[in-house]
Design an enzyme around this catalytic site. Sequence first.
Site, PDB file in Angstrom:
ATOM      1  N   HIS A  11       0.864  -1.330  -0.052  1.00 22.24           N
ATOM      2  CA  HIS A  11      -0.094   0.019   0.009  1.00 22.24           C
ATOM      3  C   HIS A  11       0.842   1.244  -0.058  1.00 22.24           C
ATOM      4  CE1 HIS A  11       0.981   0.395   4.214  1.00 22.24           C
ATOM      5  NE2 HIS A  11       0.234  -0.690   4.399  1.00 22.24           N
TER       6      HIS A  11
ATOM      7  N   HIS B 279       4.072   1.635   2.099  1.00 21.59           N
ATOM      8  CA  HIS B 279       5.329   1.055   1.845  1.00 21.59           C
ATOM      9  C   HIS B 279       5.958   1.748   0.673  1.00 21.59           C
ATOM     10  CE1 HIS B 279       2.833  -2.800   2.796  1.00 21.59           C
ATOM     11  NE2 HIS B 279       4.011  -3.163   3.466  1.00 21.59           N
TER      12      HIS B 279
ATOM     13  N   CYS C 216       0.328 -12.122  19.515  1.00 19.13           N
ATOM     14  CA  CYS C 216      -0.353 -11.167  18.548  1.00 19.13           C
ATOM     15  C   CYS C 216       0.265 -11.617  17.150  1.00 19.13           C
ATOM     16  CB  CYS C 216      -0.094  -9.560  18.795  1.00 19.13           C
ATOM     17  SG  CYS C 216      -0.607  -8.555  17.260  1.00 19.13           S
TER      18      CYS C 216
ATOM     19  N   CYS D  13       1.606  -8.524  15.060  1.00 17.97           N
ATOM     20  CA  CYS D  13       2.910  -8.071  15.471  1.00 17.97           C
ATOM     21  C   CYS D  13       4.308  -9.104  15.239  1.00 17.97           C
ATOM     22  CB  CYS D  13       3.326  -7.483  16.879  1.00 17.97           C
ATOM     23  SG  CYS D  13       2.086  -5.883  17.068  1.00 17.97           S
TER      24      CYS D  13
ATOM     25  N   CYS E 192      -4.304  -5.386  21.534  1.00 19.63           N
ATOM     26  CA  CYS E 192      -3.010  -5.042  20.930  1.00 19.63           C
ATOM     27  C   CYS E 192      -3.160  -3.760  20.571  1.00 19.63           C
ATOM     28  CB  CYS E 192      -2.356  -5.816  19.972  1.00 19.63           C
ATOM     29  SG  CYS E 192      -0.900  -5.273  18.907  1.00 19.63           S
TER      30      CYS E 192
ATOM     31  N   HIS F  41      -3.023  -3.418  16.858  1.00 19.48           N
ATOM     32  CA  HIS F  41      -4.054  -4.352  15.942  1.00 19.48           C
ATOM     33  C   HIS F  41      -5.216  -4.366  16.732  1.00 19.48           C
ATOM     34  CE1 HIS F  41       0.108  -5.621  14.443  1.00 19.48           C
ATOM     35  NE2 HIS F  41      -0.488  -5.408  13.301  1.00 19.48           N
TER      36      HIS F  41
ATOM     37  N   LYS G 118      -7.387   4.892   9.485  1.00 19.40           N
ATOM     38  CA  LYS G 118      -6.249   4.025   9.486  1.00 19.40           C
ATOM     39  C   LYS G 118      -6.687   3.263   8.046  1.00 19.40           C
ATOM     40  CE  LYS G 118      -4.097  -0.013  11.802  1.00 19.40           C
ATOM     41  NZ  LYS G 118      -3.534  -0.642  12.666  1.00 19.40           N
TER      42      LYS G 118
ATOM     43  N   LYS H 179      -8.627  -2.801   4.912  1.00 20.48           N
ATOM     44  CA  LYS H 179      -9.372  -3.536   3.831  1.00 20.48           C
ATOM     45  C   LYS H 179     -10.984  -3.655   4.101  1.00 20.48           C
ATOM     46  CE  LYS H 179      -6.238  -6.842   1.710  1.00 20.48           C
ATOM     47  NZ  LYS H 179      -5.795  -8.020   1.791  1.00 20.48           N
TER      48      LYS H 179
HETATM   49 ZN    ZN Z   1       0.029  -6.570  17.425  1.00 22.18          ZN
END
Ligand code: ZN
Length: 499
Positions: free
Chosen positions: A36, A39, A144, A147, A161, A164, A319, A322
């Site tokens: 995306h 990157h 997680c 991560c 997390c 996430h 954020k 998808k």
């Molecule tokens: Zn995480």
Amino acid sequence: MTVSASRPHRTPDPASMQQKPFYITTSIPYVNAAPHIGHAEEFVQADIIARYQRLRGRDVRFLSGTDDNALKNVLKAEEAGEPVAQYVSRHADIFEDLLQKLAISNDDFIRTASDPRHARGAQKLWQAFKPEDVYKKSYKGLYCVGCEEFKTEKDLVHGECPEHPGKKLEEVEEVNHFFRLGNYAATLEELLVSGSLKIVPESRKNEVLAFIRGGLEDLSISRSRARARDWGVPVPGDDGQVMYVWVDALSNYITALGYADEGNLYQKYWAGEADKVHVIGKGISRFHAIYWPAFLLSAGVPLPTELFVHGYLTVDGQKMSKTIGNVIDPFELITEYGADATRFFLARHIHPFEDSDFTRERFREAYNADLANGLGNQAARIMKLAQDNLDRPVELSAESLTLQQPFCELVEKYELSAATALIWEHISKADLYIQEKKPFTLVKSDDTREEGKEIIAKLVNHLAMIATHLAPIMPETAAKIMTAIKENKKPENLFARKD
Ligand SMILES: [Zn+2]
């Protein structure tokens, strides 16, 4: 992979011959999804620095690659019903393609699953760990997958997390190898405080220092082969375990230099006096500022010298996800606007350190204002005047081909937006100069024609100076402008307006 053809060739001056080699890396992304815009941001940042250092005459090595061995790649491949190796290789191809389409000048690209240099090097690093730093024990914890690490209570926000939210943590109980991170707490603190390992920006350094001072717990550095679905680098001497993905992934920075055999590249760009810069996102600063140097210290391997930590991109204030459907595909931007326009936006309009918001609207506005009406219009205007009024190409001054000190200082502090803004200040100044001096009127009358020609020659030199500074940021555009100057010809429409 090969480097784009537009890299300028210059003879370094004797002073620069004594400069240290320069090694720069991007982080290696997971290949569980297409790249995306975030990157692309990191690739462009690293590439600007690499190209800049080459222009300064330094001996540069620039590495990128993919993290193939992460558990989340395996889970995604399972979901897709595809063999892991095939899934990972197909996605790594897309990342490598993005680097090429963005004109990223990396010298090497490492794929951690299939590159034979990698597993050997990662295992060598493991075997070099001091025996007193590693032990095996049974462990139960919350993992997680996002991560790729175990979380403790203090890491979690409302039981989730923070990187996430909404993703369920996996409860894992197994026997793992552990690394005594705490053995390096004092050394790491001293390295960060003294700046031997420099973190830019300062705020990220302070976060890492606070984390170290809060106490470093032992770190699980392996997982069972069963949980890893038999994917990853085997732990030397322990068939039932593969390496924890971060030991494996971080080692790419040296395995790609041939650490396994400690060959020439490794000696020149890592073991010796080289500057070694990792460009990373803020979410992985702890892995790079604590785990990675601790592993290297344990193994007796030299440390990187600097971390450039960039922020995250949101899209339309949210954020990227998808589920929301707001993921920005960099390939689409490149197709519509070109690589250089995409590089320009990421350099100029995205903050190098803070989180920034991306909107297609802002991109289009910036493209029209800064590139179509700004740079493109000015280059065409100056070169049209030169083509119509000068008999031969303007002889360029050495000054217009030299990077100016204020620009250099900003790039070396990774202030890429401010450095790019400096170039646009020069573009504005030239616009004002044209309005004030009116060379297009002066050349029409016999009395003032020579004066008009002199002003045009000055403007061409100024345009060459702009192209010189654009080279690390917009290499293709810089080359087109220099070609137009050498041919004393108006360039083709550099940036067509988009409505
Ligand atoms: Zn995480």
